[in-house]
Design a protein around this motif. Structure first.
Motif, short mmCIF file in Angstrom:
data_model
loop_
_atom_site.label_atom_id
_atom_site.label_comp_id
_atom_site.label_asym_id
_atom_site.label_seq_id
_atom_site.Cartn_x
_atom_site.Cartn_y
_atom_site.Cartn_z
N CYS A 19 4.94 8.67 3.84
CA CYS A 19 4.32 7.08 3.49
C CYS A 19 2.75 6.99 4.24
CB CYS A 19 5.16 6.07 4.56
SG CYS A 19 6.79 5.94 3.79
N PRO A 23 0.89 -1.42 -0.04
CA PRO A 23 -0.22 -0.04 0.05
C PRO A 23 0.89 1.12 0.06
CG PRO A 23 -0.76 -1.65 1.72
CD PRO A 23 0.33 -2.01 1.43
N VAL A 24 1.94 1.25 0.73
CA VAL A 24 2.74 2.64 0.71
C VAL A 24 3.48 2.60 -0.79
CG1 VAL A 24 4.92 3.61 1.59
CG2 VAL A 24 3.53 2.30 3.12
N ASP A 25 3.85 1.71 -1.31
CA ASP A 25 4.31 1.85 -2.52
C ASP A 25 3.62 1.87 -3.76
OD1 ASP A 25 7.28 2.19 -1.54
OD2 ASP A 25 7.45 0.00 -1.45
N ARG A 26 2.34 1.50 -3.47
CA ARG A 26 1.32 1.22 -4.58
C ARG A 26 1.51 0.52 -5.64
NH1 ARG A 26 -1.44 7.40 -4.57
NH2 ARG A 26 -2.08 7.39 -2.51
N PRO A 67 11.87 2.99 -4.05
CA PRO A 67 10.43 2.90 -3.55
C PRO A 67 10.14 3.80 -2.37
CG PRO A 67 11.58 0.74 -3.76
CD PRO A 67 12.58 2.03 -4.21
N ARG A 68 8.93 4.41 -2.26
CA ARG A 68 8.64 5.42 -1.21
C ARG A 68 8.97 5.05 0.15
NH1 ARG A 68 3.56 5.25 -3.46
NH2 ARG A 68 3.89 6.75 -5.06
N SER A 69 8.66 3.60 0.13
CA SER A 69 8.82 3.16 1.56
C SER A 69 10.35 3.10 2.05
CB SER A 69 8.26 1.71 1.70
OG SER A 69 9.01 0.90 0.63
N MET A 98 0.59 8.60 1.57
CA MET A 98 0.25 7.68 0.47
C MET A 98 -0.60 6.61 0.81
SD MET A 98 1.48 9.81 -1.98
CE MET A 98 1.69 8.87 -3.45
N GLU A 99 -0.19 6.05 1.75
CA GLU A 99 -0.84 4.98 2.38
C GLU A 99 -2.12 5.09 2.63
OE1 GLU A 99 1.07 3.15 5.73
OE2 GLU A 99 0.17 1.11 5.52
#
Lengths: 456, 456
Positions: free
Chosen positions: B238, A102-105, B343-345, B241-242
């Motif tokens: 995070c 869900p965070v990185d979609r 990755p944004r995570s 976006m989550e």
């Protein structure tokens, strides 16, 4: 040769992954397109791992045996049809969802995952995988990638191509290549990911995909508008899009299609209408958006504008739209389904032309369309037992593509080229385009083993 | 040879389109990247028509002279740098907007059109061309296509690649090829359009582009949130976006960047903050969305959350963000600008790692980031007159890319490979990837004349 092939395949595949009984293998001969040649596979393999796919491709290259990759065989252009003596490489057993973030979609999946299974799985995380071809309950993500599938959502959310971030691909010689990324952005080198999407299995075997996801939008609300002519409905489509609206779907069914759907499923759609337009919004205030769009429909001449009262009524309307192709098939037993996409400003001309073509060939041609995209599915209904009707069906099918090209459109918006339209691909992209596409094909598949006879 | 080249070029180009004075041509030697080799062009040509570009390429192929295509030379990876004896092919004079269609939501443009000029022109029709690299006031659409440029908008609207529907391309041998379409959808053959996007002029010369447009969204409203640590800001990213939010931008500036911007432009940004996060929404009710996001920022530890009061204040915050790279350059006179996307995570780990690397090399590394995309621009500040600092800058620049790859990211989110990162491209995509990319290159450019020495 055939025995040697199977023996070699057994070196890297378990027994249950190899089918050789002709009664069984013949059921893997073709997809759902009419009028497409299909041969007899020498063998069908059902690998479960990347390594097994690599073994299949190494074996195929060693023996120079063609390979036809397959998903659920719901395609509509013959792209998954077997050729004589080929290995059918079915990816349906590689059906694991490997990751959902869900965070990185993103989701990471194997090619055999069914579209609806993925949609439901990501939905549990509040996420949304938009591409929704009509066959979404059975078609696979690998097949969707192979044909760059569309669906009802495209007018807002685009096609499969826009959701594929990265791929693992087994090349013709069995080597594994990774393309793309799992990040939101990335421009390192040529975009080979996108090259594979829509390549109909002719450049390599997709064994893993990183897919982009969206947050789940609010439940969409659908409106149905009845029009006294297809032209008036097309005019409404142009007004809606020119007005800056962003519907989550904008679909058209002509009178033939409406009646066919009623006949098949007793949907109670209004049979007096010449064209039924369905518009939907999944915005925070869909009722307000539908009201604005309803007013535009009325300005374009709609005789009736009926917003769905709730999600159930909305879903019923979508169900009617999804049944269209099946319903048209029931009219005469067989159909040839065009997939011409024109600039939406040419939609009215397209529908007028299709009507003329139907009259010229004395055939029923029902039209359903992803109208917001200008993507029409003129569907030629015919009796396959009548050779003359079959000939006329093929000719009108072709004439519809010629009309699409004349109007600045493409022969295929979302179904692909396969066997059905390969002569037409050359007409659309021209000799230089064909030459460069074949050069790309040769770079990846020097022995022409991957799905030969498709596209070109 | 050089005289012969110019004589032959004159056969198909007017005098004013050919520059040979070395004082003039040397000003076309390089783009805005540091540490990139650049040679002396033999000649600079400035064609105004497709036919003139074809003549240039035919001449180049006949004489086997390399060609370096250029737009505004605002690139940051050396992709537009001349090589010795090359023809610099500047497309800036081909700057016509040929068509804008509100119904079809497309624009047809020549490559030399400046990004901002297109944005303003389509805005007059209520339309929106999202890609907005920081250089948007001067960079060209052709250059944007060559590098698949991004910008601030990408977290919601994606990069340039997603807006290119079709191209006219002059091939290495001077033939003209059309790719893609002007329709909303289309899957006829391989996606060569997308292959050209981001190819840095190494496969052909883009002479015309069909671009997709969006309806102009409501004016965006920006919020600024101050964080006691970069990690807390990443945590907020995070959470946002989550949580399923779709901001129209989500940008991060670290303390170094904030102070640099203040020093350059007296913006009055809060210098005590360790990280400033800018979030914006262009939704129907941006204030409500900003309130929700503001609450998430506070939950992640923000010490101050300040929504802009109006469009002017929003624009001021964006201006601060756009000045970041220029401001960081002013610290020591020179910079090396990384473009790592993770990755944004992994964003927090990335920023921690960058800080460590700055300490290790005793250099100031300011970070601004398209945080919503995980696309960071760690910017190494150094004194070019100090050789040891230069060496340390290059080493830290590389170490940042290594960290990005370790975290599952890419060496370039939006600036491209060019000369600057070609060894790193190989590290990212591996030997099979390089081999297949080179095979594609060879298919289009068998004599290696198009922007040689770039990418690989």
């Amino acid at each position: 040769m055939s025995r040697t092939l199977v023996e070699l395949l057994r070196d890297g595949l378990p027994d249950e992954a190899i089918l050789t009984d002709p009664d069984v293998t013949s059921s893997y001969a073709h997809d759902m397109a009419s009028f497409c040649e299909a041969g007899e596979p020498a063998v069908v393999v059902l690998p479960r791992t990347v390594e097994q796919v690599q073994h299949v491709m190494r074996t195929a290259t060693e023996l120079r045996v063609p390979v036809v990759p397959q998903g659920a065989r719901t395609g509509l252009s013959g792209a998954a049809n077997a050729s004589d003596g080929c290995i059918v490489l079915s990816l349906v057993k590689m059906d694991r969802i490997l990751e959902i973030s869900p965070v990185d979609r993103i989701a990471v999946v194997e090619p055999g995952v069914v579209n609806a299974a993925l949609s439901r799985a990501v939905g549990e995380h509040g996420l949304y995988y938009p591409p929704d071809p009509s066959s979404w309950e059975t078609c696979t993500i690998g097949g969707n990638i192979g044909t760059a599938s569309g669906g009802l959502c495209c007018v807002k959310y685009g096609v499969t191509a826009e959701y594929v971030l990265g791929l693992d691909v087994v090349l013709a010689d069995g080597r594994l290549m990774s393309t793309g990324r799992r990040t939101a952005k990335g421009v390192a080198g040529y975009d080979l990911t996108r090259l594979f999407v829509g390549s109909e299995g002719s450049l390599g075997i997709v064994v893993r995909a990183v897919l982009a996801l969206k947050p789940e939008p609010p439940q969409q609300l659908v409106l149905a508008a009845e029009f006294p002519s297809a032209q008036a409905a097309c005019d409404a489509v142009c007004k809606i899009m020119e007005g800056g609206h962003v519907p989550s779907l904008l679909e058209l069914m002509d009178r033939t299609t409406v009646k066919a759907v009623n006949a098949l499923a007793q949907m109670g759609l209004p049979e007096t209408t010449e064209a039924l337009l369905l518009a939907a919004f999944d915005t925070p205030d869909p009722a307000a958006d539908l009201a604005a769009v309803g007013a535009l429909c009325e300005a374009a001449g709609a005789t009736q504008v009926v917003p769905a009262e709730d999600a159930a009524e909305s879903e019923m309307l979508l169900q009617a739209r999804r049944l269209s192709l099946t319903a048209l098939e029931a009219i005469k037993g067989s159909t040839m389904i065009d997939d011409v996409c024109v600039p939406r400003s040419k939609l009215a001309e397209m529908l007028e032309g299709v009507e003329r073509i139907g009259e010229k060939y004395d055939l029923t041609v029902g039209v359903c369309a992803h109208a917001g995209d200008g993507n029409t599915h003129p569907t030629v209904c015919f009796d396959a037992a009548d050779p003359d009707e079959g000939r006329r069906a093929r000719e009108s099918f072709d004439e519809i593509m010629a009309l699409g090209l004349e109007l600045g459109g493409t022969i295929t918006g979302e179904h692909g080229v396969g066997v059905l339209k390969k002569e037409w691909l050359a007409r659309e992209i021209g000799p230089v385009g064909v030459e460069m596409q074949q050069a790309v094909k040769a770079a990846f598949d020097p022995h022409s083993l991957l799905n030969p006879g498709k596209l070109f």
